[in-house]
Design a protein around this motif. Structure first.
Motif, mmCIF file in Angstrom:
data_model
loop_
_atom_site.group_PDB
_atom_site.id
_atom_site.type_symbol
_atom_site.label_atom_id
_atom_site.label_comp_id
_atom_site.label_asym_id
_atom_site.label_seq_id
_atom_site.Cartn_x
_atom_site.Cartn_y
_atom_site.Cartn_z
ATOM 1 N N ARG A 188 1.114 -0.851 -0.366
ATOM 2 C CA ARG A 188 0.321 0.140 -0.127
ATOM 3 C C ARG A 188 1.090 1.575 0.232
ATOM 4 O O ARG A 188 2.070 1.197 1.058
ATOM 5 N N PHE A 189 0.810 2.789 -0.991
ATOM 6 C CA PHE A 189 1.404 3.397 -0.831
ATOM 7 C C PHE A 189 -0.337 4.587 -1.121
ATOM 8 O O PHE A 189 -1.109 4.467 -1.841
ATOM 9 N N THR A 190 0.412 5.561 -0.886
ATOM 10 C CA THR A 190 -0.785 6.890 -1.175
ATOM 11 C C THR A 190 -0.215 8.025 -0.957
ATOM 12 O O THR A 190 1.347 8.304 -0.873
ATOM 13 N N THR A 191 -0.200 8.885 -2.154
ATOM 14 C CA THR A 191 0.114 10.834 -1.835
ATOM 15 C C THR A 191 -1.338 11.335 -1.852
ATOM 16 O O THR A 191 -1.725 11.682 -1.580
ATOM 17 N N LEU A 192 -0.319 12.780 -2.029
ATOM 18 C CA LEU A 192 -1.294 14.071 -1.400
ATOM 19 C C LEU A 192 -2.066 14.135 -2.543
ATOM 20 O O LEU A 192 -1.728 14.164 -3.439
ATOM 21 N N GLY A 193 -3.336 15.116 -2.254
ATOM 22 C CA GLY A 193 -3.841 15.396 -3.597
ATOM 23 C C GLY A 193 -3.357 16.623 -3.805
ATOM 24 O O GLY A 193 -2.607 17.172 -3.405
ATOM 25 N N THR A 194 -4.220 17.053 -5.310
ATOM 26 C CA THR A 194 -3.455 18.591 -5.633
ATOM 27 C C THR A 194 -4.201 19.917 -4.547
ATOM 28 O O THR A 194 -3.550 20.848 -4.193
ATOM 29 N N SER A 195 -5.321 19.560 -3.736
ATOM 30 C CA SER A 195 -4.738 20.413 -2.340
ATOM 31 C C SER A 195 -4.232 19.790 -0.746
ATOM 32 O O SER A 195 -5.112 19.284 0.345
ATOM 33 N N SER A 196 -3.925 18.749 -0.858
ATOM 34 C CA SER A 196 -3.049 17.965 -0.001
ATOM 35 C C SER A 196 -3.955 17.326 0.967
ATOM 36 O O SER A 196 -3.679 16.935 1.483
ATOM 37 N N GLU A 197 -4.621 16.772 -0.018
ATOM 38 C CA GLU A 197 -5.641 15.910 0.687
ATOM 39 C C GLU A 197 -4.368 14.279 0.976
ATOM 40 O O GLU A 197 -3.898 14.030 0.013
ATOM 41 N N LYS A 198 -5.316 14.144 1.874
ATOM 42 C CA LYS A 198 -4.443 12.817 1.993
ATOM 43 C C LYS A 198 -5.539 11.472 1.647
ATOM 44 O O LYS A 198 -6.904 11.509 2.040
ATOM 45 N N GLY A 199 -4.273 10.331 2.332
ATOM 46 C CA GLY A 199 -4.960 8.983 1.505
ATOM 47 C C GLY A 199 -4.958 7.510 2.515
ATOM 48 O O GLY A 199 -3.632 7.502 3.322
ATOM 49 N N THR A 200 -5.664 6.552 2.455
ATOM 50 C CA THR A 200 -5.488 5.216 3.133
ATOM 51 C C THR A 200 -4.208 4.492 2.452
ATOM 52 O O THR A 200 -3.677 3.708 3.369
ATOM 53 N N GLY A 201 -4.727 4.675 1.328
ATOM 54 C CA GLY A 201 -4.147 2.968 0.670
ATOM 55 C C GLY A 201 -4.473 2.229 -0.139
ATOM 56 O O GLY A 201 -4.094 1.207 -0.206
ATOM 57 N N LEU A 202 -5.890 2.494 0.757
ATOM 58 C CA LEU A 202 -6.698 0.269 0.838
ATOM 59 C C LEU A 202 -7.814 1.048 -0.547
ATOM 60 O O LEU A 202 -8.059 -0.123 -0.703
ATOM 61 N N GLY A 203 -8.030 1.832 -1.060
ATOM 62 C CA GLY A 203 -8.955 1.972 -2.384
ATOM 63 C C GLY A 203 -9.119 1.622 -3.047
ATOM 64 O O GLY A 203 -9.571 0.510 -3.016
ATOM 65 N N LEU A 204 -7.684 1.051 -3.574
ATOM 66 C CA LEU A 204 -7.890 0.784 -5.192
ATOM 67 C C LEU A 204 -7.351 -0.627 -4.624
ATOM 68 O O LEU A 204 -8.064 -1.322 -5.918
ATOM 69 N N MET A 205 -6.878 -0.965 -4.181
ATOM 70 C CA MET A 205 -6.622 -2.613 -4.011
ATOM 71 C C MET A 205 -7.620 -2.659 -3.566
ATOM 72 O O MET A 205 -7.967 -4.260 -3.890
ATOM 73 N N LEU A 206 -8.905 -2.766 -2.213
ATOM 74 C CA LEU A 206 -9.947 -3.077 -2.345
ATOM 75 C C LEU A 206 -10.953 -3.511 -3.430
ATOM 76 O O LEU A 206 -11.672 -4.006 -3.532
ATOM 77 N N CYS A 207 -10.716 -2.268 -4.167
ATOM 78 C CA CYS A 207 -12.003 -2.122 -5.755
ATOM 79 C C CYS A 207 -11.407 -3.062 -6.463
ATOM 80 O O CYS A 207 -12.320 -3.772 -7.109
ATOM 81 N N LYS A 208 -10.356 -3.880 -6.620
ATOM 82 C CA LYS A 208 -9.716 -4.341 -7.171
ATOM 83 C C LYS A 208 -10.267 -5.610 -6.852
ATOM 84 O O LYS A 208 -11.245 -6.874 -7.545
ATOM 85 N N GLU A 209 -10.109 -6.513 -5.833
ATOM 86 C CA GLU A 209 -10.173 -7.687 -4.897
ATOM 87 C C GLU A 209 -12.222 -7.755 -5.061
ATOM 88 O O GLU A 209 -13.299 -8.371 -5.648
ATOM 89 N N LEU A 210 -12.636 -6.670 -4.937
ATOM 90 C CA LEU A 210 -14.768 -7.163 -4.926
ATOM 91 C C LEU A 210 -14.810 -6.338 -6.205
ATOM 92 O O LEU A 210 -15.416 -7.050 -6.327
ATOM 93 N N LEU A 211 -14.286 -6.284 -7.290
ATOM 94 C CA LEU A 211 -14.484 -6.225 -8.280
ATOM 95 C C LEU A 211 -14.399 -7.658 -8.686
ATOM 96 O O LEU A 211 -15.136 -8.453 -10.121
ATOM 97 N N GLU A 212 -13.510 -8.075 -8.682
ATOM 98 C CA GLU A 212 -12.895 -9.406 -8.892
ATOM 99 C C GLU A 212 -14.194 -10.766 -8.523
ATOM 100 O O GLU A 212 -13.998 -11.727 -9.474
ATOM 101 N N SER A 213 -14.686 -10.335 -7.348
ATOM 102 C CA SER A 213 -16.143 -10.983 -6.494
ATOM 103 C C SER A 213 -16.749 -10.930 -7.864
ATOM 104 O O SER A 213 -18.012 -12.132 -7.218
ATOM 105 N N ILE A 214 -17.143 -10.128 -8.601
ATOM 106 C CA ILE A 214 -18.612 -9.836 -9.491
ATOM 107 C C ILE A 214 -18.224 -10.299 -10.985
ATOM 108 O O ILE A 214 -18.781 -9.874 -11.245
ATOM 109 N N ASN A 215 -16.689 -10.934 -10.819
ATOM 110 C CA ASN A 215 -16.821 -11.544 -12.396
ATOM 111 C C ASN A 215 -16.313 -10.247 -13.183
ATOM 112 O O ASN A 215 -16.214 -10.212 -14.253
ATOM 113 N N ALA A 216 -15.820 -8.611 -13.069
ATOM 114 C CA ALA A 216 -15.009 -7.921 -13.050
ATOM 115 C C ALA A 216 -14.023 -7.396 -12.418
ATOM 116 O O ALA A 216 -12.615 -7.891 -12.095
ATOM 117 N N SER A 217 -13.228 -6.501 -13.703
ATOM 118 C CA SER A 217 -11.963 -6.357 -13.901
ATOM 119 C C SER A 217 -11.468 -4.261 -13.796
ATOM 120 O O SER A 217 -13.085 -3.722 -13.842
#
Length: 666
Positions: free
Chosen positions: A601-630
């Motif tokens: 996991r890694f995260t970068t600051l947004g254009t207004s210095s917004e922080k992130g958790t680094g979990l979102g895209l990883m969870l998106c990938k696994e949830l999409l695979e669970s419904i046969n998507a990508s």
């Protein structure tokens, strides 16, 4: 006047077109070929001379007969006799022609050569037709037709039709005759047999002399004449020219009739055939008599009488009748011998049956003894077999029981493996939860604790408090975002949490998520565009797709500068539906692009210095695979990014879905 071309109707055994000229054939004979080659070359020369010099055709046919007799080639001799018979026919020597054809027929029957038999039957039928014995002619034509059909001899069958047309013409059934001539012509045109086609066309034209419109026969006659000129068949020209002359005479064109009659006579003289000269002279004698030019009529009458004396037709008919009687007597004797042989064979069969009967009786007695022995042995065998069957049955039952136990053990082993795998998944899940809680959630709460301690030990102004609370608000917002993501992911990991399929309106779902982030977009003056049509619907798990869309749209706003745009649209690609979220943000570097959707996991600051958790895209990938998507991403630094969600374009079935209790974040 009888049909001029009946003489040439049957061209016996011309099975193949000749490719050698007369000169080349003579050269080959001088080269001392083999025995078979000598016979074949003389037969080919006989055929070649049939067009121009019937005397030489007869000479080479006779040579072929002599050679085949000397070398004992029955089939070749039959072929040569057929050619010799044809030469006698053209020369008007009917008795000798018939004798040749009967000899050819006998040899062909002995050699079982069907093609020669068809030709010989046709030739004999032609001879009987010439001798006005239509009954025998039809009899032999029936035999030729049956054999031709059996042997699939199309050329032989076309000749049968031609001869039947001649018989019908002799019986004054002119319409039926024309029908048979036409059948023969169609078959010969299909086969490409121009020589035979010329004869059939001549007959079709000649029969019109006796039909209501004789002038309709001229096209057939002129086509026949053209073919004869092409293949240089001089033997047929005299007859064709004579038929044209007769039709012109019937239609009142006397000058043309006389012209073609003289041409017919000139060609007859060239053939040196008494029969052809006789027929052409008769036609001229008739024309001059009709013109009352009795001097010329008498002149040609003298020629007719001269040629008839040479032919001596009555004597030939008598000889032919004798030949017929001799052949029929030979056939009768042969049948009597065959009957006697059959009778003797029958007596032998009876004697053999008597011997077999005695032998069979002895065998029956022996078999009875053997049956008794076999019966007793069989009884003992049955008893032993029953014992073996019983033992085998017991063994099979034991084997089935063993197999059943093995199956149960295997099933239990599979259950244990599944349980172990589930335990490993749960342990992994638990470890990840504790890792995230211990690391990512500790920091915000430590910050909160520090701020509260600072407030407690030190009085602060309202401005300082507002600053601290703003920092605390951002820390708590990040923590809440992380908790929401963890709750969604944790729910998907729990056993029994299955994918729920139902129709989902994509446009409405996207609109709801855009509404949720509208305030943040306004803060950064970002334009949100939803180009999805209102009726865009797909069958999927709404909650999981909603989570994915919310994360991607939130990230798009986070990394888009003020005044930018976020665009959401759909597109069908093959068997997929693609939901794309495009932004005009800062883009992703190639290094970070390769790290997306990975365990690290890694995260970068947004254009207004917004922080992130680094979990979102990883969870998106696994949830999409669970419904046969990508999910895929295209990005360029300084231009923007496009995230594409690829969903199946048809209703998903459970067989393609991954159970959530089997998902592991490695």
């Amino acid at each position: 006047m009888k049909k001029i071309l009946l003489v040439i109707l049957f061209l016996p055994f011309l099975l193949h077109a000749q490719n050698h000229s007369v000169d080349s054939l003579l050269t080959l004979i001088k080269a001392n070929p083999s025995k078979t080659g000598m016979v074949d070359l003389n037969c080919q020369l006989s055929r070649a001379y049939q067009f121009s010099d019937i005397a030489k055709a007869k000479k080479h046919a006779q040579t072929a007969v002599n050679l085949a007799s000397r070398f004992q080639f029955k089939s070749k001799k039959a072929e040569a006799l057929t050619l010799l018979g044809y030469a006698h026919l053209v020369l008007g020597e009917y008795d000798q022609a018939l004798a040749c054809h009967f000899k050819s027929l006998n040899l062909a029957q002995q050699a079982q050569d069907t093609m020669v038999m068809v030709a010989s039957f046709n030739a004999v039928a032609t001879m009987y037709h010439k001798m006005e014995d239509q009954k025998r002619a039809v009899l032999y034509l029936q035999k030729a037709g049956s054999l031709a059909l059996l042997a699939k001899d199309t050329l032989g069958l076309s000749r049968v039709y031609n001869n039947l047309g001649n018989v019908y013409e002799e019986e004054k059934k002119f319409t039926e005759a024309f029908s048979y001539f036409s059948k023969a012509a169609r078959m010969q045109r299909h086969l490409g047999r121009n020589r035979n086609l010329a004869i059939s066309l001549h007959n079709m034209g000649h029969v019109h002399i006796n039909l209501p419109h004789p002038e309709k026969g001229l096209p057939y006659l002129f086509e026949s004449l053209e073919i004869n000129q092409t293949i240089q068949n001089n033997m047929l020209r005299s007859g064709t020219l004579g038929s044209i002359a007769q039709i012109y005479a019937l239609t009142g064109k006397c000058d043309k009739a006389m012209q073609y009659a003289h041409e017919s006579y000139d060609w007859a003289i060239k053939t040196k055939s008494s029969k052809k000269i006789n027929q052409a002279a008769k036609l001229l004698q008739q024309f001059y008599a009709d013109r009352q030019d009795y001097a010329n009529a008498y002149r040609y009458l003298k020629i007719v009488n001269q040629q008839e004396n040479i032919l001596d037709l009555e004597h030939q008919k008598l000889k032919a009748a004798e030949t017929t009687a001799e052949y029929e007597r030979a056939v009768q004797v042969l049948q009597q011998k065959k009957f006697a042989a059959e009778k003797e064979n029958q007596a032998l069969k009876i004697r053999k049956q008597q011997v077999n009967l005695v032998f069979s009786a002895a065998m029956v007695v022996l078999l009875m003894v053997l049956l008794v022995v076999v019966y007793r042995s069989r009884q003992r065998f049955k008893f032993s077999s029953r014992q073996l069957t019983t033992a085998n049955h017991r063994m099979q039952m034991q084997n089935k029981e063993i197999e059943k136990q093995r199956a149960e053990l295997y099933s239990q082993a599979q259950i244990l493996q599944n349980q172990n795998r589930m335990l490993e998944n749960h342990n992994s899940f638990k470890s990840r939860i504790f890792t995230i809680i211990s690391h990512d959630l500790r920091a915000p709460f430590n910050s909160l604790k520090g701020i509260l301690t600072l407030i407690k030990i030190k009085e602060m102004s309202r401005e300082d408090l507002n600053l601290l609370f703003n920092l605390l608000d951002k820390e708590m917002e990040q923590s809440v975002e992380m908790l929401q993501s963890l709750l969604i992911w944790s729910k998907s990991q729990l056993a029994g949490s299955n994918v729920t399929l139902k129709p989902v309106n994509i446009q409405q779902l996207v609109a709801e998520n855009l509404q949720l982030v509208a305030s943040k977009a306004e803060e950064k003056s970002i334009v949100l565009v939803n180009l999805i049509s209102e009726n865009s619907t797909i069958s999927t798990d709404q909650e999981r797709l909603n989570f994915v869309l919310r994360n991607i749209i939130h990230n798009a706003i986070k990394f888009t500068s003020a005044g930018g745009q976020v665009l959401v649209q759909t597109k069908e690609e093959a068997e997929k539906v693609c939901i794309s979220v495009s932004d005009t943000g800062q883009g992703i570097s190639p290094l970070n692009l390769s790290r997306l959707f990975q365990e690290d996991r890694f995260t970068t600051l947004g254009t207004s210095s917004e922080k992130g958790t680094g979990l979102g895209l990883m969870l998106c990938k696994e949830l999409l695979e669970s419904i046969n998507a990508s999910i895929t991403v295209d990005s360029q630094l300084g231009i923007g990014s496009t995230f594409k969600i690829l969903l199946p374009n048809s209703t998903l079935t459970q067989s393609f879905l991954v159970r959530t209790d089997e998902l592991i974040l490695n």
